[in-house]
Design a protein around this motif. Structure first.
Motif, mmCIF file in Angstrom:
data_model
loop_
_atom_site.group_PDB
_atom_site.id
_atom_site.type_symbol
_atom_site.label_atom_id
_atom_site.label_comp_id
_atom_site.label_asym_id
_atom_site.label_seq_id
_atom_site.Cartn_x
_atom_site.Cartn_y
_atom_site.Cartn_z
ATOM 1 N N PRO A 246 -3.339 6.702 4.018
ATOM 2 C CA PRO A 246 -2.524 7.858 3.638
ATOM 3 C C PRO A 246 -2.674 8.218 2.166
ATOM 4 O O PRO A 246 -1.963 9.098 1.663
ATOM 5 C CB PRO A 246 -1.103 7.367 3.922
ATOM 6 N N ALA A 247 -3.576 7.564 1.459
ATOM 7 C CA ALA A 247 -3.697 7.726 0.011
ATOM 8 C C ALA A 247 -5.074 8.251 -0.385
ATOM 9 O O ALA A 247 -5.992 8.353 0.435
ATOM 10 C CB ALA A 247 -3.443 6.384 -0.678
ATOM 11 N N ARG A 248 -5.175 8.578 -1.658
ATOM 12 C CA ARG A 248 -6.466 8.793 -2.311
ATOM 13 C C ARG A 248 -6.501 7.883 -3.530
ATOM 14 O O ARG A 248 -5.510 7.772 -4.274
ATOM 15 C CB ARG A 248 -6.674 10.256 -2.723
ATOM 16 N N TRP A 302 -3.859 -0.894 1.458
ATOM 17 C CA TRP A 302 -2.922 -0.182 2.324
ATOM 18 C C TRP A 302 -2.516 -1.131 3.445
ATOM 19 O O TRP A 302 -3.369 -1.699 4.119
ATOM 20 C CB TRP A 302 -3.575 1.079 2.910
ATOM 21 N N SER A 377 4.080 1.356 -3.639
ATOM 22 C CA SER A 377 4.915 2.430 -3.110
ATOM 23 C C SER A 377 6.205 1.854 -2.541
ATOM 24 O O SER A 377 6.241 0.735 -2.035
ATOM 25 C CB SER A 377 4.156 3.216 -2.043
ATOM 26 N N VAL A 385 1.335 1.238 -0.048
ATOM 27 C CA VAL A 385 0.072 1.276 -0.796
ATOM 28 C C VAL A 385 0.267 0.520 -2.106
ATOM 29 O O VAL A 385 1.208 0.809 -2.864
ATOM 30 C CB VAL A 385 -0.366 2.725 -1.078
ATOM 31 N N TRP A 412 -0.548 9.350 -2.697
ATOM 32 C CA TRP A 412 -0.360 9.068 -1.272
ATOM 33 C C TRP A 412 0.700 9.981 -0.706
ATOM 34 O O TRP A 412 1.522 10.555 -1.427
ATOM 35 C CB TRP A 412 0.017 7.610 -1.039
#
Length: 414
Positions: A246-248, A302, A377, A385, A412
């Motif tokens: 769900p992240a970069r 993740w 997170s 994350v 994210w």
């Protein structure tokens, strides 16, 4: 077909004979300018370290690796340096200059050789024959034929890729072309005939450098200048990011930072799905046997629970966060304890993260720090994350600028 094979075998055999003849001539011509370097404990007289070195024609100095003589540089009251030539004649050595970034040292003595080494006039062509000389495993002076493969790719510190066996004890010895000119200095081996040389250009620069009155202060300035060059490139780069669950997260942000990844998605029995990404600049600057610097690493993870109660997931998630540590080697006499600052930061799209930023200072090299950072997170019961980086040997201002860029690059959305 058979005739062609015979011709190929004859050509290979002729090339092998020629290489052996050149190696024998190089060794015969320069054997008395090739030396064993010994670090001796002053109290016991016992060897603490050994390596190789060679005498230059002009200026008449002896060259070796910094890591060979580092104990005598850092603890001059405890250690002394001595050379041994091919006839087992010994003599004292004095340290003139060092370059810790390129792992070089210049030593002075009254030793004379019939034919000292000259430095190359131009770089070899790709695939050229190269001959590495040294004293492997304290077995005596030898010459190892190999191949010049140009500068190592994806490296911040210039190193020549040499196909040939550089063994322990050959550190600091010369690698020469067929004319006996020094094209590089033996520095490291990765096994399987994979060796690395410091380019002769780095030696030329050290020879032109004014003599330093205080070697530790000079090393500090070398480290500061090196990390400034590295982090200026990193901070000025346009950081590319990649999808990560769900992240970069950042990818290979500069050529000398390389990235890999892994996951446990194929393991059905695991109750937490994990996807990992790892990026680093792995090359170290050797300062002592217990202290290294210069590394950069970034890690991302993740986690997503599969059927766990939120409290169970939270404990496992917390355990992953608590495993943060520094990426370089250092002892209590080298660095202070980490001092950390913890805060909850606002991330993208209203998300929150808990971030911990830690610094430890270098005791002998003021203004330099190791940095450890981790962010996780929050507010999710089943996934999270984690982003983490460590920097070794960086100024505080550079570390803060890197942290800001890192935070901006990690995003994210659950």
């Amino acid at each position: 077909m058979i005739l062609r094979c015979w011709m190929l075998l004859l050509l290979l055999g002729a090339a092998s004979v020629q290489a052996a003849a050149v190696a024998e001539k190089v060794f015969a011509d320069y054997a008395d300018a090739l030396l064993q370097i010994k670090v001796l404990d002053k109290n016991s007289g016992a060897k603490s370290a050994i390596g190789s070195g060679f005498l230059l024609a002009e200026p008449r100095l002896i060259v070796t690796n910094y890591h060979v003589v580092s104990e005598a540089v850092l603890f001059p009251d405890k250690y002394q340096l001595e050379f041994l030539n091919k006839d087992q004649a010994a003599g004292q050595l004095q340290i003139v200059a060092v370059d810790v970034v390129n792992d070089l040292a210049l030593l002075a003595s009254d030793y004379q050789a019939v034919k000292p080494f000259q430095i190359q006039s131009q770089a070899p062509v790709q695939g050229a024959a190269v001959y590495s000389l040294g004293n492997p495993h304290d077995l005596g002076l030898i010459v190892v034929p190999g191949t010049y493969n140009g500068l190592q790719k994806h490296s911040f510190y210039p190193r020549i890729h040499f196909t040939g066996a550089i063994n322990s004890g050959m550190s600091g010895g010369p690698a020469v072309n067929e004319q006996g000119e020094v094209i590089g200095i033996n520095v490291a081996s990765a096994g399987n005939d994979l060796g690395f040389l410091v380019p002769a250009d780095a030696l030329l620069k050290l020879l032109q450098k004014p003599k330093a009155d205080d070697l530790k202060q000079d090393i500090q300035q070398q480290l500061l200048q090196s990390q400034r060059r590295m982090f200026e490139q990193i901070l000025q780069a346009d950081w590319k990011t990649k999808a990560f669950g769900p992240a970069r997260v950042p990818d290979e942000v500069v050529p000398f930072v390389r990235c890999w990844g892994s996951s446990n998605l194929e393991k059905d029995k695991d109750d937490i799905k994990r996807v990992n990404a790892f990026c680093n600049q792995p090359e170290e600057i050797f300062l002592s046997n217990e202290f290294s610097t210069g590394r950069i690493e970034m890690q991302f993870e993740w986690q997503q629970a599969k059927g766990l109660h939120p409290l169970q997931f939270f404990r496992r998630y917390q355990n992953s966060i608590s495993q943060m540590n520094a990426d370089n080697k250092a002892g209590e006499e080298d660095v202070s304890r980490f001092r950390c600052d913890t805060q909850v930061v606002q991330a993208n799209a209203g998300q929150q993260a808990k971030a911990v930023f830690c610094l430890r200072s270098y005791k002998d090299y003021p203004g330099l720090y190791d940095v450890a950072y981790i962010s996780a997170s929050l507010d999710q019961s089943h996934q999270g994350v984690i982003s983490h980086f460590t920097l070794a040997g960086v100024e505080k201002e550079m570390a803060l600028a890197f942290t800001r860029k890192f935070r901006e690059a990690v995003t994210w959305q659950f």
